[in-house]
Design an enzyme around this catalytic site. Sequence first.
Site, PDB file in Angstrom:
ATOM      1  N   GLN A 219       1.709  11.121  -6.576  1.00 12.94           N
ATOM      2  CA  GLN A 219       1.016  11.594  -7.788  1.00 12.94           C
ATOM      3  C   GLN A 219       1.982  12.019  -8.889  1.00 12.94           C
ATOM      4  O   GLN A 219       1.622  12.146 -10.039  1.00 12.94           O
ATOM      5  CB  GLN A 219       0.085  12.762  -7.428  1.00 12.94           C
ATOM      6  CG  GLN A 219      -1.071  12.331  -6.561  1.00 12.94           C
ATOM      7  CD  GLN A 219      -1.740  13.507  -5.844  1.00 12.94           C
ATOM      8  OE1 GLN A 219      -2.698  14.069  -6.323  1.00 12.94           O
ATOM      9  NE2 GLN A 219      -1.232  13.874  -4.681  1.00 12.94           N
TER      10      GLN A 219
ATOM     11  N   ASP B 192       0.181  19.741 -12.554  1.00 11.66           N
ATOM     12  CA  ASP B 192      -0.862  20.715 -12.212  1.00 11.66           C
ATOM     13  C   ASP B 192      -1.664  21.177 -13.430  1.00 11.66           C
ATOM     14  O   ASP B 192      -2.748  21.747 -13.260  1.00 11.66           O
ATOM     15  CB  ASP B 192      -0.245  21.948 -11.537  1.00 11.66           C
ATOM     16  CG  ASP B 192       0.327  21.624 -10.172  1.00 11.66           C
ATOM     17  OD1 ASP B 192       0.018  20.553  -9.634  1.00 11.66           O
ATOM     18  OD2 ASP B 192       1.099  22.452  -9.650  1.00 11.66           O
TER      19      ASP B 192
ATOM     20  N   MET C  92      -2.843  16.996  -5.136  1.00 14.53           N
ATOM     21  CA  MET C  92      -1.862  18.074  -5.336  1.00 14.53           C
ATOM     22  C   MET C  92      -2.430  19.218  -6.171  1.00 14.53           C
ATOM     23  O   MET C  92      -3.307  19.002  -7.012  1.00 14.53           O
ATOM     24  CB  MET C  92      -0.588  17.526  -5.981  1.00 14.53           C
ATOM     25  CG  MET C  92       0.419  17.055  -4.961  1.00 14.53           C
ATOM     26  SD  MET C  92       2.006  16.686  -5.722  1.00 14.53           S
ATOM     27  CE  MET C  92       3.044  16.698  -4.269  1.00 14.53           C
TER      28      MET C  92
END
Length: 357
Positions: free
Chosen positions: A283, A136, A178
């Site tokens: 991912q 992230d 994501m």
Amino acid sequence: MKRIGMLTSGGDCQALNAAMRGVVKTLHNSKEEVEIFGFLSGYKGLIYSNFRMLTSRDFSGILTKGGTILGSSRTPFKTITEPDENGVDKIEAMKHTYHKLNLDCLVILGGNGTHKTANLLRKEGLNVITLPKTIDNDLWGTDMTFGFQSAVDIATNVIDCIHTTADSHGRVFIVEVMGHKAGWLTLNAGMASGADIILIPEIPYKIDKVISAIKKREESGSRFTILAVAEGAISAEDAKLSKKDYKKKLEKRTYPSVSYEVAAQIEEKTGLEVRVTVPGHMQRGGSPCPYDRVFASRLGSEAGKLILKDEYGFMVGYKNREIVKVPLEDVAGKLKMVSPDATIVKEAKMLGICFGD
Ligand code: F6P
């Protein structure tokens, strides 16, 4: 002699092994004798004293290997001070394991939640060094986390593949990327793959703006439109709700995720055929990309250096192209989000990308 405990916590990502290898190689290449205790499945291993002694052989051949040789799990910070189902005080149990094994320090690899617990352990008197992992890229105090570039590669490849089929069929395609809170991955993969519309949590979208962007493309003769939509993308209307009310609304949502809701709205308002692709945990999987292998190795090496100097209480991060140490108390509990005014967002808009705002 240094006795080091090591663990990987939270959602996994690429290059966790490369980072651990970086720490251990650096230590082994020094004059210091080292013993490595690998705690299994994240903080759980430390709480329940579940560990393996690791030798340099365990770190050989893992530079390119995805996942984590130690296993990982989520141990939510929210409940870390509450006893477990058997009444075990988790913080006391972790301290007990640390002292029982006579450790000099813990090397903890993780994201946001992991850093909050690591900081708590630091406050409890344990020596801690952390390494920033997450696809992230939302950890405060570092310009980049490892795992991020590998995930950008994968999400970009997905959108690249979607381009050809979207073109053949003249469809609108949504690729859900994501990132529940931060849009770094969607923004970067979207720009890298030439997505036409990018929706991220930090920039609430208006569905009418999204529809206009699609219609404008149609009118200009484009056969297809690609949207990169973050898991946590939110409409301007929903962004006005309190956290509690939004949560309640999500509980009632009949669509599996925001992308399906946006898809239904586009179909209804344009009559175009829309498809949704969700690459999901792909991912986070597979081998780290070369960038992450080098980056994680460098962070790991710096962590090794700090351990040799007995400097603890830091996350090893990356700022302005330099590897830096950032005090853990500064990192814990803060998120690094995409600013709607960031230069990259402005540049994307100048390229004609619509953010729905
Ligand atoms: O680790 C980060 C992340 O991959 C997010 O991008 C995603 O929203 C979440 O974890 C998924 O969590 P889980 O693996 O627990 O389903």
